[in-house]
Motif scaffolding. Structure first.
Motif, PDB file in Angstrom:
ATOM      1  N   GLN A 142       0.843  -1.194   0.000  1.00 49.26           N
ATOM      2  CA  GLN A 142       0.000   0.000   0.000  1.00 49.26           C
ATOM      3  C   GLN A 142       0.880   1.245   0.000  1.00 49.26           C
ATOM      4  OE1 GLN A 142      -1.983   0.465   3.990  1.00 49.26           O
ATOM      5  NE2 GLN A 142      -1.274  -1.638   4.116  1.00 49.26           N
ATOM      6  N   PRO A 143       0.292   2.398  -0.359  1.00 46.31           N
ATOM      7  CA  PRO A 143       1.098   3.625  -0.373  1.00 46.31           C
ATOM      8  C   PRO A 143       1.586   3.982   1.031  1.00 46.31           C
ATOM      9  CG  PRO A 143      -1.006   3.949  -1.492  1.00 46.31           C
ATOM     10  CD  PRO A 143      -1.070   2.622  -0.821  1.00 46.31           C
ATOM     11  N   ALA A 144       2.809   4.456   1.104  1.00 46.96           N
ATOM     12  CA  ALA A 144       3.355   4.948   2.367  1.00 46.96           C
ATOM     13  C   ALA A 144       2.793   6.340   2.634  1.00 46.96           C
ATOM     14  CB  ALA A 144       4.878   5.001   2.292  1.00 46.96           C
ATOM     15  N   ALA A 145       2.940   6.790   3.860  1.00 39.82           N
ATOM     16  CA  ALA A 145       2.503   8.139   4.199  1.00 39.82           C
ATOM     17  C   ALA A 145       3.268   9.148   3.354  1.00 39.82           C
ATOM     18  CB  ALA A 145       2.740   8.401   5.681  1.00 39.82           C
ATOM     19  N   ALA A 146       2.581  10.180   2.948  1.00 43.69           N
ATOM     20  CA  ALA A 146       3.229  11.234   2.163  1.00 43.69           C
ATOM     21  C   ALA A 146       2.814  12.571   2.733  1.00 43.69           C
ATOM     22  CB  ALA A 146       2.798  11.122   0.705  1.00 43.69           C
ATOM     23  N   PRO A 147       3.654  13.542   2.747  1.00 39.88           N
ATOM     24  CA  PRO A 147       5.041  13.453   2.292  1.00 39.88           C
ATOM     25  C   PRO A 147       5.906  12.726   3.306  1.00 39.88           C
ATOM     26  CG  PRO A 147       4.631  15.621   3.196  1.00 39.88           C
ATOM     27  CD  PRO A 147       3.318  14.884   3.235  1.00 39.88           C
ATOM     28  N   GLY A 148       7.042  12.255   2.844  1.00 41.59           N
ATOM     29  CA  GLY A 148       7.986  11.592   3.740  1.00 41.59           C
ATOM     30  C   GLY A 148       9.051  12.582   4.193  1.00 41.59           C
ATOM     31  N   PHE A 149       9.358  12.579   5.470  1.00 43.61           N
ATOM     32  CA  PHE A 149      10.369  13.481   6.010  1.00 43.61           C
ATOM     33  C   PHE A 149      11.537  12.664   6.539  1.00 43.61           C
ATOM     34  CE2 PHE A 149       6.270  15.620   6.621  1.00 43.61           C
ATOM     35  CZ  PHE A 149       6.487  16.741   5.857  1.00 43.61           C
ATOM     36  N   SER A 150      12.762  13.071   6.228  1.00 38.48           N
ATOM     37  CA  SER A 150      13.933  12.302   6.634  1.00 38.48           C
ATOM     38  C   SER A 150      14.185  12.385   8.138  1.00 38.48           C
ATOM     39  CB  SER A 150      15.169  12.765   5.871  1.00 38.48           C
ATOM     40  OG  SER A 150      15.416  14.135   6.122  1.00 38.48           O
ATOM     41  N   ARG A 151      13.948  13.535   8.760  1.00 38.19           N
ATOM     42  CA  ARG A 151      14.236  13.674  10.188  1.00 38.19           C
ATOM     43  C   ARG A 151      13.061  13.253  11.072  1.00 38.19           C
ATOM     44  NH1 ARG A 151      16.976  19.477  10.776  1.00 38.19           N
ATOM     45  NH2 ARG A 151      14.786  19.958  10.601  1.00 38.19           N
ATOM     46  N   THR A 152      11.882  13.231  10.531  1.00 36.14           N
ATOM     47  CA  THR A 152      10.712  12.821  11.316  1.00 36.14           C
ATOM     48  C   THR A 152       9.879  11.834  10.502  1.00 36.14           C
ATOM     49  OG1 THR A 152       9.494  14.745  10.511  1.00 36.14           O
ATOM     50  CG2 THR A 152      10.536  14.940  12.676  1.00 36.14           C
ATOM     51  N   PRO A 153      10.400  10.611  10.342  1.00 37.82           N
ATOM     52  CA  PRO A 153       9.671   9.630   9.526  1.00 37.82           C
ATOM     53  C   PRO A 153       8.332   9.260  10.161  1.00 37.82           C
ATOM     54  CG  PRO A 153      11.518   8.591  10.645  1.00 37.82           C
ATOM     55  CD  PRO A 153      11.616  10.066  10.911  1.00 37.82           C
ATOM     56  N   SER A 154       7.389   8.918   9.308  1.00 38.73           N
ATOM     57  CA  SER A 154       6.073   8.494   9.787  1.00 38.73           C
ATOM     58  C   SER A 154       6.187   7.119  10.424  1.00 38.73           C
ATOM     59  CB  SER A 154       5.085   8.421   8.627  1.00 38.73           C
ATOM     60  OG  SER A 154       4.949   9.685   8.025  1.00 38.73           O
ATOM     61  N   PRO A 155       5.439   6.881  11.491  1.00 46.22           N
ATOM     62  CA  PRO A 155       5.455   5.550  12.088  1.00 46.22           C
ATOM     63  C   PRO A 155       4.762   4.553  11.162  1.00 46.22           C
ATOM     64  CG  PRO A 155       3.768   6.895  13.114  1.00 46.22           C
ATOM     65  CD  PRO A 155       4.525   7.794  12.183  1.00 46.22           C
ATOM     66  N   PRO A 156       5.068   3.276  11.302  1.00 44.57           N
ATOM     67  CA  PRO A 156       4.382   2.292  10.469  1.00 44.57           C
ATOM     68  C   PRO A 156       2.891   2.286  10.809  1.00 44.57           C
ATOM     69  CG  PRO A 156       5.757   1.214  12.117  1.00 44.57           C
ATOM     70  CD  PRO A 156       6.023   2.674  12.211  1.00 44.57           C
ATOM     71  N   PRO A 157       2.058   1.940   9.845  1.00 42.67           N
ATOM     72  CA  PRO A 157       0.621   1.948  10.110  1.00 42.67           C
ATOM     73  C   PRO A 157       0.224   0.859  11.100  1.00 42.67           C
ATOM     74  CG  PRO A 157       1.066   0.982   7.967  1.00 42.67           C
ATOM     75  CD  PRO A 157       2.377   1.498   8.504  1.00 42.67           C
ATOM     76  N   THR A 158      -0.882   1.075  11.743  1.00 39.17           N
ATOM     77  CA  THR A 158      -1.473   0.070  12.631  1.00 39.17           C
ATOM     78  C   THR A 158      -2.948  -0.003  12.317  1.00 39.17           C
ATOM     79  OG1 THR A 158      -1.926   1.701  14.349  1.00 39.17           O
ATOM     80  CG2 THR A 158       0.177   0.525  14.507  1.00 39.17           C
ATOM     81  N   LEU A 159      -3.553  -1.104  12.682  1.00 43.28           N
ATOM     82  CA  LEU A 159      -4.989  -1.217  12.501  1.00 43.28           C
ATOM     83  C   LEU A 159      -5.694  -0.337  13.523  1.00 43.28           C
ATOM     84  CD1 LEU A 159      -5.365  -5.080  12.099  1.00 43.28           C
ATOM     85  CD2 LEU A 159      -5.730  -3.364  10.336  1.00 43.28           C
ATOM     86  N   PRO A 160      -6.816   0.276  13.159  1.00 41.03           N
ATOM     87  CA  PRO A 160      -7.597   1.011  14.150  1.00 41.03           C
ATOM     88  C   PRO A 160      -8.019   0.064  15.274  1.00 41.03           C
ATOM     89  CG  PRO A 160      -8.415   1.439  11.930  1.00 41.03           C
ATOM     90  CD  PRO A 160      -7.404   0.336  11.827  1.00 41.03           C
ATOM     91  N   VAL A 161      -8.274   0.609  16.458  1.00 39.49           N
ATOM     92  CA  VAL A 161      -8.587  -0.210  17.638  1.00 39.49           C
ATOM     93  C   VAL A 161      -9.727  -1.174  17.353  1.00 39.49           C
ATOM     94  CG1 VAL A 161      -9.418  -0.147  20.020  1.00 39.49           C
ATOM     95  CG2 VAL A 161      -7.713   1.502  19.249  1.00 39.49           C
ATOM     96  N   HIS A 162     -10.825  -0.718  16.762  1.00 40.19           N
ATOM     97  CA  HIS A 162     -11.950  -1.620  16.515  1.00 40.19           C
ATOM     98  C   HIS A 162     -11.576  -2.722  15.531  1.00 40.19           C
ATOM     99  CE1 HIS A 162     -12.451   1.118  13.098  1.00 40.19           C
ATOM    100  NE2 HIS A 162     -13.150   0.161  12.523  1.00 40.19           N
ATOM    101  N   GLU A 163     -10.691  -2.409  14.573  1.00 39.24           N
ATOM    102  CA  GLU A 163     -10.252  -3.427  13.618  1.00 39.24           C
ATOM    103  C   GLU A 163      -9.352  -4.453  14.292  1.00 39.24           C
ATOM    104  OE1 GLU A 163     -10.048  -3.421   9.899  1.00 39.24           O
ATOM    105  OE2 GLU A 163     -11.488  -1.809   9.593  1.00 39.24           O
ATOM    106  N   ARG A 164      -8.508  -4.016  15.233  1.00 35.49           N
ATOM    107  CA  ARG A 164      -7.636  -4.957  15.930  1.00 35.49           C
ATOM    108  C   ARG A 164      -8.472  -5.950  16.720  1.00 35.49           C
ATOM    109  NH1 ARG A 164      -3.918  -0.402  17.130  1.00 35.49           N
ATOM    110  NH2 ARG A 164      -5.073  -0.152  19.047  1.00 35.49           N
ATOM    111  N   SER A 165      -9.517  -5.480  17.384  1.00 34.92           N
ATOM    112  CA  SER A 165     -10.326  -6.399  18.186  1.00 34.92           C
ATOM    113  C   SER A 165     -11.082  -7.372  17.290  1.00 34.92           C
ATOM    114  CB  SER A 165     -11.282  -5.635  19.109  1.00 34.92           C
ATOM    115  OG  SER A 165     -12.176  -4.847  18.346  1.00 34.92           O
ATOM    116  N   ILE A 166     -11.597  -6.905  16.168  1.00 36.92           N
ATOM    117  CA  ILE A 166     -12.293  -7.802  15.235  1.00 36.92           C
ATOM    118  C   ILE A 166     -11.300  -8.772  14.622  1.00 36.92           C
ATOM    119  CG2 ILE A 166     -13.495  -7.890  13.014  1.00 36.92           C
ATOM    120  CD1 ILE A 166     -14.826  -5.230  13.804  1.00 36.92           C
ATOM    121  N   HIS A 167     -10.125  -8.253  14.248  1.00 38.01           N
ATOM    122  CA  HIS A 167      -9.094  -9.103  13.656  1.00 38.01           C
ATOM    123  C   HIS A 167      -8.721 -10.219  14.631  1.00 38.01           C
ATOM    124  CE1 HIS A 167      -5.836 -10.172  10.981  1.00 38.01           C
ATOM    125  NE2 HIS A 167      -4.973 -10.104  11.987  1.00 38.01           N
TER     126      HIS A 167
END
Length: 126
Positions: A93-118
């Motif tokens: 899937q697409p990464a977060a944009a824009p990308g910053f070298s000094r403050t990279p975006s954290p990896p995605p996580t499932l939303p709380v309700h999706e984690r519980s269903i998952h």
């Protein structure tokens, strides 16, 4: 193909690469003539497969690139160089944009309700 040959020098190279005589085309900024110009350009692009055009335009500085489907995008050298595609939960899937070298975006996580269903679907619910 995606075309961004807006400036005169790029537009001229674009038409030359398509083997279109610029003197025989409507003025680039004549909006009323754009439908006719679009037909001329489309006719040229239809004469060769996308990948052949991509190879031709790869060495021409005129802002033309192939439009990739999502299954092709992860292998594109530009996307790889910029880490524009990430894998999450086994899905590219697409990464977060824009990308910053000094403050990279954290990896995605499932939303709380999706984690519980998952967890329920995976059989590891609390």
């Amino acid at each position: 193909m995606a075309v961004g040959a807006f400036e005169a020098q790029f537009y001229s190279r674009f038409l030359t690469t398509l083997d279109i005589d610029q003197a025989a085309t409507p003025a680039q900024d004549d909006r009323d003539a754009w439908p006719a110009l679009r037909i001329m350009i489309a006719d040229r692009f239809l004469r060769k497969p996308r990948d052949q055009w991509a190879q031709i335009f790869a060495t021409v500085d005129c802002c033309v690139t192939p439009v990739l489907d999502f299954s092709e995008a992860p292998d594109d050298p530009q996307f790889r160089h910029r880490d524009s595609i990430i894998e999450f939960e086994g899905v590219a899937q697409p990464a977060a944009a824009p990308g910053f070298s000094r403050t990279p975006s954290p990896p995605p996580t499932l939303p709380v309700h999706e984690r519980s269903i998952h967890g329920v679907w995976a059989g590891d619910a609390d």
